[in-house]
Enzyme design. Structure first.
Site, mmCIF file in Angstrom:
data_model
loop_
_atom_site.group_PDB
_atom_site.id
_atom_site.type_symbol
_atom_site.label_atom_id
_atom_site.label_comp_id
_atom_site.label_asym_id
_atom_site.label_seq_id
_atom_site.Cartn_x
_atom_site.Cartn_y
_atom_site.Cartn_z
ATOM 1 N N ASP A 153 7.851 12.360 -20.573
ATOM 2 C CA ASP A 153 9.336 12.233 -20.748
ATOM 3 C C ASP A 153 9.322 13.136 -20.712
ATOM 4 O O ASP A 153 9.959 14.039 -21.160
ATOM 5 C CB ASP A 153 9.315 10.779 -22.368
ATOM 6 C CG ASP A 153 10.830 10.819 -22.262
ATOM 7 O OD1 ASP A 153 11.941 11.442 -21.407
ATOM 8 O OD2 ASP A 153 11.275 8.994 -21.657
ATOM 9 N N ASN A 211 12.718 -1.354 -23.180
ATOM 10 C CA ASN A 211 14.479 -1.563 -23.750
ATOM 11 C C ASN A 211 14.699 -2.036 -22.244
ATOM 12 O O ASN A 211 14.023 -1.766 -21.058
ATOM 13 C CB ASN A 211 15.242 -0.149 -23.926
ATOM 14 C CG ASN A 211 14.952 1.138 -24.526
ATOM 15 O OD1 ASN A 211 14.734 0.001 -25.545
ATOM 16 N ND2 ASN A 211 15.483 2.074 -24.801
ATOM 17 N N GLN A 258 18.914 0.382 -22.362
ATOM 18 C CA GLN A 258 17.791 1.204 -21.138
ATOM 19 C C GLN A 258 18.586 1.460 -20.270
ATOM 20 O O GLN A 258 20.077 1.589 -20.313
ATOM 21 C CB GLN A 258 18.001 -0.092 -20.979
ATOM 22 C CG GLN A 258 16.783 -0.088 -19.014
ATOM 23 C CD GLN A 258 16.797 -1.137 -18.010
ATOM 24 O OE1 GLN A 258 16.676 -2.242 -18.560
ATOM 25 N NE2 GLN A 258 15.301 -0.987 -17.594
ATOM 26 N N HIS A 275 9.860 0.102 -18.045
ATOM 27 C CA HIS A 275 9.065 0.929 -18.582
ATOM 28 C C HIS A 275 8.431 1.060 -20.013
ATOM 29 O O HIS A 275 9.375 0.244 -20.797
ATOM 30 C CB HIS A 275 9.523 2.481 -18.808
ATOM 31 C CG HIS A 275 11.139 2.816 -18.712
ATOM 32 N ND1 HIS A 275 11.425 1.996 -18.100
ATOM 33 C CD2 HIS A 275 11.392 3.526 -20.308
ATOM 34 C CE1 HIS A 275 12.806 3.134 -18.517
ATOM 35 N NE2 HIS A 275 12.987 3.134 -19.662
ATOM 36 N N HIS A 323 7.888 3.053 -23.204
ATOM 37 C CA HIS A 323 7.780 4.552 -23.918
ATOM 38 C C HIS A 323 6.524 4.310 -25.033
ATOM 39 O O HIS A 323 6.061 3.023 -25.828
ATOM 40 C CB HIS A 323 8.812 4.554 -25.008
ATOM 41 C CG HIS A 323 10.304 4.199 -23.955
ATOM 42 N ND1 HIS A 323 11.103 5.672 -24.183
ATOM 43 C CD2 HIS A 323 11.359 3.592 -23.600
ATOM 44 C CE1 HIS A 323 11.778 5.712 -23.455
ATOM 45 N NE2 HIS A 323 12.155 4.506 -23.773
HETATM 46 P P1 5GP Z 1 14.988 4.172 -21.081
HETATM 47 O O1 5GP Z 1 16.609 4.642 -21.927
HETATM 48 O O2 5GP Z 1 15.558 3.832 -20.301
HETATM 49 O O3 5GP Z 1 14.904 3.191 -22.161
HETATM 50 O O4 5GP Z 1 14.194 5.528 -21.337
HETATM 51 C C1 5GP Z 1 14.708 6.304 -19.798
HETATM 52 C C2 5GP Z 1 13.927 7.337 -20.313
HETATM 53 O O5 5GP Z 1 12.947 8.220 -19.166
HETATM 54 C C3 5GP Z 1 14.559 8.231 -21.611
HETATM 55 O O6 5GP Z 1 13.551 8.906 -22.842
HETATM 56 C C4 5GP Z 1 14.476 9.734 -20.419
HETATM 57 O O7 5GP Z 1 14.614 10.660 -20.823
HETATM 58 C C5 5GP Z 1 13.353 9.757 -19.369
HETATM 59 N N1 5GP Z 1 13.901 9.809 -17.909
HETATM 60 C C6 5GP Z 1 14.882 9.728 -17.574
HETATM 61 N N2 5GP Z 1 14.931 10.555 -16.018
HETATM 62 C C7 5GP Z 1 13.385 10.901 -15.760
HETATM 63 C C8 5GP Z 1 12.338 11.771 -15.506
HETATM 64 O O8 5GP Z 1 13.801 12.524 -14.179
HETATM 65 N N3 5GP Z 1 11.927 11.846 -15.176
HETATM 66 C C9 5GP Z 1 11.282 11.879 -16.711
HETATM 67 N N4 5GP Z 1 9.912 12.269 -16.985
HETATM 68 N N5 5GP Z 1 11.610 11.464 -17.346
HETATM 69 C C10 5GP Z 1 12.773 10.613 -17.342
#
Ligand code: 5GP
Ligand code: ZN
Length: 136
Positions: free
Chosen positions: A32, A88, A95, A101, A103
């Protein structure tokens, strides 16, 4: 089954570089970019599914097996003290990227992170009401 406007489709399929930890025909596991802790990673299916509601059963089964494998490997390599799996679905649930995805968050004693919630204090009747709503 890709979405041309989805950044995780591009990352999972190698169109955008990432720090990959693992890859097979169905999934890529990447670090991440905004980690909660050292080693925070994401399991991405290569196909585009917006969230768990859209995730086919076969992918759902495989993702949990992969999560287990990654958790064991990362715990050995990072020598972490615990592990959170977080997933999420929907903006109101936190999300921010609308490609399923999972985590993988290694936890370390005194890592200063807080992942959690405020506990409510339901009455026994309220618990029973919600149990009925879900099960009936
Ligand atoms: P969510 O909030 O949707 O569950 O998690 C999205 C996650 O994706 C966040 O932890 C954020 O740091 C990560 N993230 C967002 N954009 C990118 C990206 O371009 N590359 C990577 N490796 N992680 C990303
Ligand atoms: Zn996608």
């Amino acid at each position: 089954m890709r979405d041309d406007n989805c950044i995780f489709c591009k990352i999972a399929n190698g169109d955008i570089p990432s720090k990959a930890l693992y890859e097979d025909d169905d999934f890529k596991v990447i670090l991440d970019l905004g980690p909660a802790t050292k080693g925070h990673a994401l399991i991405l299916p290569k196909n585009h599914y917006a969230n768990i509601y859209k995730l086919p059963d076969e992918a759902a089964s495989k993702v949990m097996l992969l999560a287990k494998k990654m958790t064991i490997r990362m715990t050995e390599k990072l020598n972490c003290d615990g592990f959170n799996l977080v997933q999420n679905n929907g903006e109101d649930a936190g999300q921010t990227v609308f490609h399923f995805h999972l985590h993988l968050i290694p936890r370390y004693k005194n890592d200063g992170q807080t992942l959690g919630w405020k506990s409510m204090e339901p009455t026994p009747e309220e618990l029973e009401d919600i149990r009925k709503i879900i099960t009936e």
